[in-house]
Design an enzyme around this catalytic site. Structure first.
Site: not given
Ligand SMILES: [Zn+2]
Length: 272
Positions: A116, A92, A2-3
């Site tokens: 991740r 997660h 994500p930016e």
């Protein structure tokens, strides 16, 4: 990853769900996602009210009463959502904050999930988020960008990826902005002309604003706080479009690897 447009979309969709809510309980926190090391997040968040939510670069900054703040960085695969307390827990999930009941009496939790684990939860205390962070692209001036570029001989692509130069850009929006401004990604940053820096300043803002309008880009797993995917990936002009015709001149888009990241451009429109 994500930016800026994706993180902004998360902040926009999350704000109405968390602002002015009290953190009743820290139900779960994965300690190795928290910095500083060994910080007692449970003790410092329990009973506090979320008074502000903002984006700085790619960080989601929570203000809590007592003038303290912390931020969450989504990393590669992070998701931040408000879910019913009794909703099944995804694996997660690294942070669960019990927010009590909303105005309709539904018991809810704020959950941070990151398969991740490149994300981060960082306690800032009363410090600002600004240390070592670059300029905010949506409000930057050409002169600020020119000043940053004058200090580095790095390729413009690498300079723009550096969060201490401009905060919030990553691979997608740097490639798209350089195409928009017709600048070759390998151009040394300090050799850009004044008019090129001015064009790039406008291009970065234009690309980011369009991406925010389309709620960001979803390539794999990005979703906003409502669980919705973005739509801007359909409007990418060079990113991940190797071999496709350039939307301006029909020359096939090229892909090179720069600083370990894939870089897409039109060799005709973006001359070195
Ligand atoms: Zn072209």
């Amino acid at each position: 990853m994500p930016e800026l447009p994706e993180v902004q979309t998360v902040v926009t969709t999350l704000a109405p769900r968390v602002l002015r809510r009290r953190i009743r309980k820290v139900v779960h926190v994965r300690d190795d996602m928290v910095t500083p090391d060994g910080f007692d997040l449970k003790k410092n968040l329990t009973g506090k009210t979320i008074t502000g939510l903002a984006r700085r670069g790619k960080r989601i900054v929570f203000s809590i009463d007592g003038a303290n703040s912390f931020f969450i960085h989504l990393g590669m695969t992070g998701r931040l959502m408000v879910e019913p307390k009794d909703a099944p827990l995804a694996i997660h999930t690294h942070l669960i904050l019990d927010l009590g009941a909303n105005a309709r009496g539904e018991k809810q939790q704020l959950r941070f999930r990151d398969p991740r684990r490149f994300g981060e939860i960082r306690w800032l205390g009363c410090e600002s988020c600004d240390e070592k962070m670059g300029i905010e692209p949506l409000v930057m001036r050409t002169s600020q960008l020119a000043e940053k570029f004058s200090r580095t001989t790095r390729a413009i692509k690498n300079a723009l990826m550096d969060q201490s130069v401009v905060a919030g850009l990553g691979n997608i929006y740097v490639d798209e902005s350089l195409f928009d401004a017709r600048i070759h990604p390998l151009t040394p940053a300090n050799t850009l002309t004044k008019s090129q820096v001015a064009a790039l300043t406008q291009s970065i803002k234009r690309v980011l604003k369009r991406a925010i309008t389309h709620r960001g880009s979803t390539l794999r797993d990005y979703a906003d706080a409502d669980g919705n995917a973005g739509a801007f990936q359909r409007l990418h002009r060079v990113y991940d479009r190797k071999g496709h015709p350039c939307p301006r001149c029909k020359t096939p888009i090229e892909r090179i690897v720069l600083g370990g990241r894939s870089t897409h451009f039109c060799a005709h429109c973006q001359r070195q």
